[in-house]
Write an enzyme that holds these catalytic residues in place. Structure first.
Site, PDB file in Angstrom:
ATOM      1  N   THR A 121       0.846  -1.199   0.000  1.00  0.00           N
ATOM      2  CA  THR A 121       0.000   0.000   0.000  1.00  0.00           C
ATOM      3  C   THR A 121       0.882   1.248   0.000  1.00  0.00           C
ATOM      4  O   THR A 121       1.937   1.272   0.632  1.00  0.00           O
ATOM      5  CB  THR A 121      -0.941   0.033   1.210  1.00  0.00           C
ATOM      6  OG1 THR A 121      -0.179  -0.048   2.422  1.00  0.00           O
ATOM      7  CG2 THR A 121      -1.930  -1.119   1.157  1.00  0.00           C
ATOM      8  N   GLY A 122       0.420   2.277  -0.708  1.00  0.00           N
ATOM      9  CA  GLY A 122       1.159   3.539  -0.739  1.00  0.00           C
ATOM     10  C   GLY A 122       2.556   3.371  -1.295  1.00  0.00           C
ATOM     11  O   GLY A 122       3.536   3.757  -0.654  1.00  0.00           O
ATOM     12  N   GLY A 161       8.534   7.397  -1.450  1.00  0.00           N
ATOM     13  CA  GLY A 161       9.140   7.164  -0.150  1.00  0.00           C
ATOM     14  C   GLY A 161       9.486   5.718   0.156  1.00  0.00           C
ATOM     15  O   GLY A 161      10.042   4.995  -0.675  1.00  0.00           O
ATOM     16  N   ILE A 162       9.138   5.287   1.364  1.00  0.00           N
ATOM     17  CA  ILE A 162       9.466   3.945   1.818  1.00  0.00           C
ATOM     18  C   ILE A 162       8.784   2.893   0.953  1.00  0.00           C
ATOM     19  O   ILE A 162       9.391   1.886   0.580  1.00  0.00           O
ATOM     20  CB  ILE A 162       9.082   3.777   3.305  1.00  0.00           C
ATOM     21  CG1 ILE A 162       9.996   4.642   4.190  1.00  0.00           C
ATOM     22  CG2 ILE A 162       9.173   2.319   3.733  1.00  0.00           C
ATOM     23  CD1 ILE A 162       9.596   4.677   5.654  1.00  0.00           C
ATOM     24  N   GLY A 163       7.523   3.105   0.623  1.00  0.00           N
ATOM     25  CA  GLY A 163       6.792   2.145  -0.197  1.00  0.00           C
ATOM     26  C   GLY A 163       7.441   1.939  -1.549  1.00  0.00           C
ATOM     27  O   GLY A 163       7.534   0.807  -2.049  1.00  0.00           O
ATOM     28  N   SER A 211       6.475   2.931  13.319  1.00  0.00           N
ATOM     29  CA  SER A 211       7.306   4.117  13.483  1.00  0.00           C
ATOM     30  C   SER A 211       7.939   4.054  14.861  1.00  0.00           C
ATOM     31  O   SER A 211       7.386   3.433  15.784  1.00  0.00           O
ATOM     32  CB  SER A 211       6.454   5.387  13.361  1.00  0.00           C
ATOM     33  OG  SER A 211       7.166   6.531  13.802  1.00  0.00           O
ATOM     34  N   TYR A 230      -0.534  11.213  15.498  1.00  0.00           N
ATOM     35  CA  TYR A 230       0.281  10.303  14.693  1.00  0.00           C
ATOM     36  C   TYR A 230       0.855   9.202  15.582  1.00  0.00           C
ATOM     37  O   TYR A 230       0.790   8.016  15.239  1.00  0.00           O
ATOM     38  CB  TYR A 230       1.408  11.081  14.016  1.00  0.00           C
ATOM     39  CG  TYR A 230       2.396  10.210  13.267  1.00  0.00           C
ATOM     40  CD1 TYR A 230       2.083   9.706  12.012  1.00  0.00           C
ATOM     41  CD2 TYR A 230       3.644   9.903  13.810  1.00  0.00           C
ATOM     42  CE1 TYR A 230       2.982   8.910  11.323  1.00  0.00           C
ATOM     43  CE2 TYR A 230       4.546   9.110  13.134  1.00  0.00           C
ATOM     44  CZ  TYR A 230       4.213   8.613  11.891  1.00  0.00           C
ATOM     45  OH  TYR A 230       5.109   7.812  11.206  1.00  0.00           O
TER      46      TYR A 230
END
Length: 234
Positions: A7-8, A12-14, A139, A152
């Site tokens: 997902t996503g 970035g990280i994805g 995170s 968050y």
């Protein structure tokens, strides 16, 4: 050939994870809200490994039905999903007392709900097959909260807890579950920063850690990995 759903995955990280698994030779199902970004990354992934399939799907992962539609279509296109990477997330810089009216639901629906729904969707087939691997991108804020991003931290702590429950539910069935807890990572969230890249974790570092876990023997499960900048959090 095995299949991974991320997902996503367009940034970035994805994005880094997608390329890492493409190099491993896995077919990919990836989603993003932006169709142009998906078309671009699909072309780049196929250039990196022409032997794989890349299924793309436009989806807003804060909307449950769109998450389910992505899962169903990916399964229809690729078959059994061997690896699930719950990566999509949103970071909002604010204390809880300064949140806007919709901040809690917006972050819960992005940072927690997709992982919960995709676990329920794919977890049963993984359990029955006694095969599969789930990575949850949590995170450092999951375990070390900060008041500058209160909600968050709450939602990432919920995802971390969900990951722990996934692992306990799945361990007797031979399905692996790993929580990844990155610290300050140089993604689009830090666009325009004056800090040197050396002050950050790289998205490629996160992807590399995931691939290391993935390639371990069938009897080994990494419960969690914490990755922080060597000079400390920003």
């Amino acid at each position: 050939m095995k299949n991974a759903l991320i997902t996503g995955a367009s940034k970035g990280i994805g994005r880094a994870i997608a390329f890492a698994f493409a190099k491993q030779g896995l077919n990919l199902a990836i989603c993003s809200r932006n169709g142009e970004d998906l078309t671009k990354i699909q072309e780049e992934l196929l250039e990196a490994n022409p032997e794989i399939q890349v299924y793309t799907h436009i989806a807003d992962c804060s909307v449950k039905q769109q998450v389910i539609d992505f899962a169903a279509n990916a399964e229809q296109q690729l078959g059994f999903i061997d690896v699930l990477i719950n990566n999509v997330g949103v970071f909002e810089y604010a204390s809880i007392l300064d949140d806007d009216e919709d901040a809690f639901l917006r972050q819960m629906n992005t940072n927690v709900m997709p992982a919960y729904e995709l676990y329920r969707y794919f977890g049963k087939t993984m359990r029955d097959a006694r095969s599969g691997y789930i990575f949850n991108i949590c995170s450092v804020a999951s375990v070390q909260p900060t008041t500058t991003a209160g909600t968050y931290g709450v939602t990432k702590a919920a995802l971390y807890s969900l990951s722990n429950i996934m692992r306990l539910e799945m361990q007797e069935h031979g399905v692996k579950v790993t929580a990844i807890l990155p610290g300050s990572t140089l993604t689009e969230s830090w666009a325009g920063t004056d800090f040197s890249p050396d002050r950050f974790v790289s998205p490629a570092d996160v992807a590399s850690a995931i691939i290391t876990c993935y390639n371990m023997s069938s009897g080994a499960n990494v419960d969690e990995i914490v990755i922080k900048p060597v000079l400390g959090q920003l």
